[in-house]
Design an enzyme around this catalytic site. Structure first.
Site, PDB file in Angstrom:
ATOM      1  N   GLY A 182       0.860  -1.186   0.000  1.00 40.60           N
ATOM      2  CA  GLY A 182       0.000   0.000   0.000  1.00 40.60           C
ATOM      3  C   GLY A 182       0.889   1.227   0.000  1.00 40.60           C
ATOM      4  N   ALA A 183       0.889   1.938  -1.138  1.00 42.29           N
ATOM      5  CA  ALA A 183       1.760   3.113  -1.252  1.00 42.29           C
ATOM      6  C   ALA A 183       0.956   4.397  -1.088  1.00 42.29           C
ATOM      7  CB  ALA A 183       2.476   3.089  -2.605  1.00 42.29           C
TER       8      ALA A 183
ATOM      9  N   GLY B 279       1.547   4.178   3.923  1.00 40.87           N
ATOM     10  CA  GLY B 279       2.615   3.336   3.374  1.00 40.87           C
ATOM     11  C   GLY B 279       3.816   4.141   2.908  1.00 40.87           C
TER      12      GLY B 279
ATOM     13  N   ASP C 218       2.017  -1.503  -4.593  1.00 36.89           N
ATOM     14  CA  ASP C 218       0.646  -0.988  -4.705  1.00 36.89           C
ATOM     15  C   ASP C 218       0.029  -1.559  -5.978  1.00 36.89           C
ATOM     16  OD1 ASP C 218      -0.798   1.628  -3.171  1.00 36.89           O
ATOM     17  OD2 ASP C 218      -1.652   1.114  -5.131  1.00 36.89           O
TER      18      ASP C 218
ATOM     19  N   ARG D 202     -14.541   3.101  11.501  1.00 33.76           N
ATOM     20  CA  ARG D 202     -13.546   2.151  10.975  1.00 33.76           C
ATOM     21  C   ARG D 202     -14.234   0.864  10.540  1.00 33.76           C
ATOM     22  NH1 ARG D 202     -11.160   4.545  15.638  1.00 33.76           N
ATOM     23  NH2 ARG D 202      -9.235   5.668  15.158  1.00 33.76           N
TER      24      ARG D 202
ATOM     25  N   THR E 254      -4.085  -1.784   8.192  1.00 33.89           N
ATOM     26  CA  THR E 254      -5.377  -1.501   7.562  1.00 33.89           C
ATOM     27  C   THR E 254      -6.543  -1.660   8.546  1.00 33.89           C
ATOM     28  OG1 THR E 254      -4.440  -2.364   5.514  1.00 33.89           O
ATOM     29  CG2 THR E 254      -6.842  -2.134   5.584  1.00 33.89           C
ATOM     30  N   ASN E 255      -7.502  -0.771   8.453  1.00 33.17           N
ATOM     31  CA  ASN E 255      -8.699  -0.814   9.315  1.00 33.17           C
ATOM     32  C   ASN E 255      -9.817  -1.657   8.715  1.00 33.17           C
ATOM     33  OD1 ASN E 255      -8.282   0.686  11.682  1.00 33.17           O
ATOM     34  ND2 ASN E 255      -8.361   2.618  10.546  1.00 33.17           N
TER      35      ASN E 255
ATOM     36  N   ASP F 114      -2.664   5.020  19.450  1.00 31.53           N
ATOM     37  CA  ASP F 114      -3.656   5.545  20.401  1.00 31.53           C
ATOM     38  C   ASP F 114      -2.963   6.041  21.670  1.00 31.53           C
ATOM     39  OD1 ASP F 114      -5.732   4.934  18.628  1.00 31.53           O
ATOM     40  OD2 ASP F 114      -5.847   2.865  19.354  1.00 31.53           O
TER      41      ASP F 114
ATOM     42  N   ARG G  77      -1.212   9.315  20.993  1.00 30.79           N
ATOM     43  CA  ARG G  77      -2.166  10.445  20.974  1.00 30.79           C
ATOM     44  C   ARG G  77      -2.479  10.877  22.398  1.00 30.79           C
ATOM     45  NH1 ARG G  77      -5.792   8.069  16.069  1.00 30.79           N
ATOM     46  NH2 ARG G  77      -4.679   9.157  14.418  1.00 30.79           N
TER      47      ARG G  77
ATOM     48  N   HIS H  49      -9.079  -1.055  18.192  1.00 25.43           N
ATOM     49  CA  HIS H  49      -8.830   0.267  17.619  1.00 25.43           C
ATOM     50  C   HIS H  49     -10.161   0.805  17.101  1.00 25.43           C
ATOM     51  CE1 HIS H  49      -6.643   3.501  15.876  1.00 25.43           C
ATOM     52  NE2 HIS H  49      -6.839   3.137  14.622  1.00 25.43           N
TER      53      HIS H  49
HETATM   54  O1  TXD Z   1      -3.822   2.874  13.639  1.00 21.62           O
HETATM   55  C1  TXD Z   1      -4.057   2.364  12.573  1.00 21.62           C
HETATM   56  N1  TXD Z   1      -4.017   1.053  12.427  1.00 21.62           N
HETATM   57  C2  TXD Z   1      -4.385   3.197  11.390  1.00 21.62           C
HETATM   58  C3  TXD Z   1      -5.023   2.571  10.266  1.00 21.62           C
HETATM   59  C4  TXD Z   1      -3.977   4.553  11.303  1.00 21.62           C
HETATM   60  C5  TXD Z   1      -4.126   5.239  10.123  1.00 21.62           C
HETATM   61  C6  TXD Z   1      -4.678   4.655   8.917  1.00 21.62           C
HETATM   62  N2  TXD Z   1      -5.291   3.393   9.147  1.00 21.62           N
HETATM   63  C7  TXD Z   1      -5.782   2.620   7.986  1.00 21.62           C
HETATM   64  O2  TXD Z   1      -4.703   2.333   7.105  1.00 21.62           O
HETATM   65  C8  TXD Z   1      -6.782   3.348   7.110  1.00 21.62           C
HETATM   66  O3  TXD Z   1      -8.071   3.329   7.675  1.00 21.62           O
HETATM   67  C9  TXD Z   1      -6.692   2.514   5.856  1.00 21.62           C
HETATM   68  O4  TXD Z   1      -7.470   1.326   5.980  1.00 21.62           O
HETATM   69  C10 TXD Z   1      -5.208   2.160   5.767  1.00 21.62           C
HETATM   70  C11 TXD Z   1      -4.399   2.988   4.783  1.00 21.62           C
HETATM   71  O5  TXD Z   1      -4.564   4.344   5.057  1.00 21.62           O
HETATM   72  P1  TXD Z   1      -3.963   5.454   4.049  1.00 21.62           P
HETATM   73  O6  TXD Z   1      -4.299   6.779   4.634  1.00 21.62           O
HETATM   74  O7  TXD Z   1      -2.566   5.125   3.703  1.00 21.62           O
HETATM   75  O8  TXD Z   1      -4.896   5.198   2.765  1.00 21.62           O
HETATM   76  P2  TXD Z   1      -4.607   5.643   1.257  1.00 21.62           P
HETATM   77  O9  TXD Z   1      -3.735   6.853   1.198  1.00 21.62           O
HETATM   78  O10 TXD Z   1      -5.940   5.670   0.586  1.00 21.62           O
HETATM   79  O11 TXD Z   1      -3.758   4.444   0.671  1.00 21.62           O
HETATM   80  C12 TXD Z   1      -4.246   3.159   0.492  1.00 21.62           C
HETATM   81  C13 TXD Z   1      -3.440   2.532  -0.631  1.00 21.62           C
HETATM   82  C14 TXD Z   1      -3.700   3.168  -2.015  1.00 21.62           C
HETATM   83  O12 TXD Z   1      -2.492   3.618  -2.593  1.00 21.62           O
HETATM   84  C15 TXD Z   1      -4.324   2.031  -2.823  1.00 21.62           C
HETATM   85  O13 TXD Z   1      -4.003   2.082  -4.220  1.00 21.62           O
HETATM   86  C16 TXD Z   1      -3.710   0.816  -2.127  1.00 21.62           C
HETATM   87  O14 TXD Z   1      -3.787   1.135  -0.749  1.00 21.62           O
HETATM   88  N3  TXD Z   1      -4.401  -0.424  -2.416  1.00 21.62           N
HETATM   89  C17 TXD Z   1      -3.745  -1.574  -2.674  1.00 21.62           C
HETATM   90  N4  TXD Z   1      -2.430  -1.860  -2.707  1.00 21.62           N
HETATM   91  C18 TXD Z   1      -2.088  -3.134  -2.999  1.00 21.62           C
HETATM   92  N5  TXD Z   1      -2.986  -4.122  -3.230  1.00 21.62           N
HETATM   93  C19 TXD Z   1      -4.303  -3.870  -3.197  1.00 21.62           C
HETATM   94  N6  TXD Z   1      -5.185  -4.854  -3.443  1.00 21.62           N
HETATM   95  C20 TXD Z   1      -4.740  -2.550  -2.903  1.00 21.62           C
HETATM   96  N7  TXD Z   1      -5.956  -1.952  -2.797  1.00 21.62           N
HETATM   97  C21 TXD Z   1      -5.731  -0.656  -2.492  1.00 21.62           C
END
Ligand code: TXD
Length: 322
Positions: free
Chosen positions: A20-21, A25, A44, A99, A130-131, A159, A162, A186
């Protein structure tokens, strides 16, 4: 030119794959590289995105003075032999979403990633971001078939940090002097534990009245939503990336740090067959120990409520994957 044989058994370096970029990521990749912790493979589904971020970060290497190699790719083959796999891929919250609303869409994404990555890195330790976090961590464990100590979720560090920041802001003290603890899932039912929060060993219950403490507890519970509301276009990512990097560092440097992580419970805190945030000792083998702290009746009931909400969501996620 003929090269002298290396004195080292192998030239392979430590490898972390970040799946996940997106915001979390890419920021995590930057943190890992700039701390010189490992080489990073950033993956990604979007073509060009991880490659572009990797190139941009590599262009700063001479300024930031690290020697981590960063590769961006859409091919899971490039993750082969990873020591740690961090999963950040999936949808992030939008304003007014919980979430848990992400369960259906992210379960499919995370399940596919677990299947793809474990083929190439059967010895990796997984950190799930991921959430909804506790549910996705459970899925990764189920799908990879790894021992429970090699799969964990990142949320408690965030958490707690924060709450640590809110206490420091309120008291006007140096943030690192504050130690804070948050247990549970979470989500809105997470369990900040003011009794275990201190400023250099002084319990905060001696430094603030109970209504101020309650205010900080509530702000922590909704800390993620507060940022989502301000940003409007996604969630928090600087502190989440820092929190995940702390866990990566604790494992790679075998630091035996006591950190809250979503880990598999088998009777600890009276909870079974669930990943939930509790204090763990993290080292090179993953979760090396679970610490059971004493909870009051009310705290224990709150933890059970958080666990039940995670359990309900696991059932929903497993149903989607059937
Ligand atoms: O404390 C925690 N655990 C969290 C969790 C704190 C912050 C963010 N949290 C969760 O992380 C948030 O609720 C999301 O479920 C994830 C990722 O958050 P982010 O802010 O990085 O989301 P983005 O910027 O939308 O990035 C998600 C990326 C995006 O580039 C997509 O193209 C990619 O995920 N993506 C994939 N990559 C690879 N393979 C697949 N199948 C795929 N699907 C989407």
């Amino acid at each position: 030119m003929e090269l002298a044989p290396t004195l080292l058994p192998t030239c392979a370096s430590v490898k972390v794959s970040v799946i996940g970029a997106g915001k979390v990521g890419s920021t995590l990749t930057q943190r890992i590289a700039e701390k010189n912790l490992a080489d990073v493979v950033l993956v990604d589904v979007v073509e060009g995105l991880p490659q572009g971020i990797a190139l941009d970060l590599m262009a700063a290497q001479g300024i930031e003075l690290h020697d981590s190699q960063i590769i961006g790719t859409n091919d899971y083959g490039d993750t082969a032999g990873s020591d740690i796999i961090v999963i950040t891929a999936g949808m992030a919250r939008k304003p007014n979403m919980s979430r848990d609303d992400l369960t259906l869409i992210n379960a499919k994404i995370v399940a596919e990633i677990a299947q793809e990555t474990i083929k190439h890195s059967p010895n990796a330790i997984y950190i799930v971001i991921t959430n909804p976090l506790d549910v996705m961590t459970y899925l990764v464990w189920k799908i990879t078939g790894l021992p429970t100590y090699r799969v964990m979720g990142m949320a408690g560090v965030l958490d707690s940090s924060r709450l640590q920041a809110f206490i420091a802001m309120k008291l006007g003290v140096y943030t690192a002097d504050v130690s804070a603890m948050v247990l549970g899932g979470h989500g809105d039912l997470m369990l900040p534990l003011p009794r275990y929060c201190t400023v250099r060993g002084v319990p905060i219950t001696e430094l603030m009245d109970s209504s101020t403490i309650n205010e900080l507890v509530e702000r922590t519970r909704h800390g993620g939503a507060e940022i989502v509301k301000l940003l409007q276009t996604g969630g928090a990512y600087f502190a989440p990336a820092s929190s995940a990097c702390l866990m990566v560092e604790a494992i790679l440097r075998n630091q035996s740090r006591l950190l809250p992580a979503a880990t598999y419970l088998q009777g600890e805190y009276g909870i079974n067959d669930l990943f939930l945030g509790v204090p763990c000792r993290l080292g090179c083998r993953g979760v090396e120990k679970i610490l059971e702290v004493d909870l009051t009746k009310a705290e224990s009931e709150a933890l059970q409520a958080s666990a039940e909400s995670v359990r309900r969501n696991i059932e929903i996620a497993l149903a989607v994957l059937d």
